[in-house]
Design an enzyme around this catalytic site. Structure first.
Site: not given
Length: 343
Positions: A115, A226, A294, A335-337
């Site tokens: 998304v 995890h 989660e 990651k590129h939050y």
């Protein structure tokens, strides 16, 4: 005299015929009775049952998990307190697992949400790597949920593999996208997936397959240990500690990662329904769980123990250095939050 001998011989022949007839009746009745008794016994309990193959050999029906070597890995936990296996490299025979699941015509749905900016950043790599490593040899259907169906990249799919795109709403916050996926998963299992597939796996899109992710991962209810928490003391596990939340937990068995979960359709639907209802009840009470879906997933697996756990090999952060990880089957993408997530 001759007439008497002939008559005697005839009586003996008649007696022998009658005896043979009685024996035949007894044998026939006994055979039918044994068949009747056998029909009362479940086929799985009959000794030596199996399928006759083309080579004239009997293919035995076996419990694949009975073949796991729990002592193959030293220094890591390979079985839970409730006897569920924790799958690590070296514990299983991949050929045996694949053969049995192919024979049983196992089919797998793989759901993924792409998304907003996540579609351009991750989806193509996710799908192309899945084609190289995910459940090879089995029937696989990808379900891509996105707000931009026309931007889903074309992927060359192998035999028995298909892809379906389903349009979903883009929520204003990434937290809502993460949490509301549970309702979408449940609805799609009910309306479509359960009619086409035995199993369903739900994965985050910002990941890449790097090694075999095969039929050894299939089970009734599958949870992922995890990577960041499996060696930490329990008091450092990141459960939701807010008593007002439906995800509240004081303690648990393991800390599970929501980037990957799966199992038989009915079990995954039950998990998704539990999480969605918990999220909605929290919203009514103006509460949001610490780690969103989660946190609710961990609560579900505390209440309903998974039948199979996947080790951190099945979702690993390559920035970590750990001698326990012999094969990184699925890795976290970079990651590129700051640029991908809407606040």
């Amino acid at each position: 005299m001759q007439r008497r001998l002939t008559k005697t011989r005839g009586l003996k022949e008649i007696s022998a015929g009658i005896l043979c007839f009685h024996v035949l009746i007894i044998v026939s009745f006994t055979s039918l009775y044994l068949r009747y008794l056998a029909s009362l016994i479940p086929e799985d309990n009959l000794p030596g049952t199996g399928e006759v193959t083309g080579e004239g050999k009997i293919r035995q029906s076996i419990n694949l998990d009975d073949t796991l070597d729990y002592r193959a890995r030293q220094g890591v936990e390979t079985r839970t307190s409730w006897k569920a296996p924790i799958i690590w490299e070296g514990m299983f025979d991949p050929i045996l697992y694949d053969q049995m699941h192919i024979q049983n015509q196992s089919s797998v749905a793989l759901t993924v949400f792409a998304v907003g900016k996540y579609l351009d950043a991750y989806l193509k790599t996710f799908l192309t790597s899945a084609e190289r490593h995910f459940m090879l040899g089995l029937q696989v259907t990808y379900y891509v949920f996105t707000d931009q169906p026309d931007k889903v990249p074309h992927i060359d799919l192998g035999p028995q593999r298909s892809l379906k795109v389903i349009q979903v709403e883009k929520h204003s916050r990434w937290q809502d996208i993460s949490m509301m996926r549970m309702k979408t998963i449940s609805d799609t299992i009910e309306s479509e997936i359960r009619h086409r597939c035995n199993y369903v796996f739900c994965l985050d899109v910002d990941q890449e397959f790097k090694g075999r992710f095969g039929s050894e991962a299939l089970g009734d209810s599958v949870a992922l240990v995890h990577a960041y928490f499996y060696k930490l003391p329990k008091d450092m596990w990141s459960y939701d500690k807010n008593p007002k939340s439906k995800a509240y937990m004081e303690y648990g068995d393991y800390y599970y990662h929501a980037a990957l979960f799966g199992g038989l359709c009915e079990h995954v639907k039950s998990l998704a329904d539990h999480c969605f209802l918990g999220i909605m009840e929290d919203k009514l009470n103006d509460v949001e769980a610490l780690w969103h879906d989660e946190s609710h997933l961990n609560k579900y697996f505390w209440l309903h123990k998974p039948s199979r756990l996947l080790s951190p090999e099945y979702c690993w952060d390559q920035n970590n250095i750990d001698n326990d990880i012999h094969v990184a089957r699925l890795i976290w993408a970079e990651k590129h939050y700051d640029t991908l997530r809407d606040q």
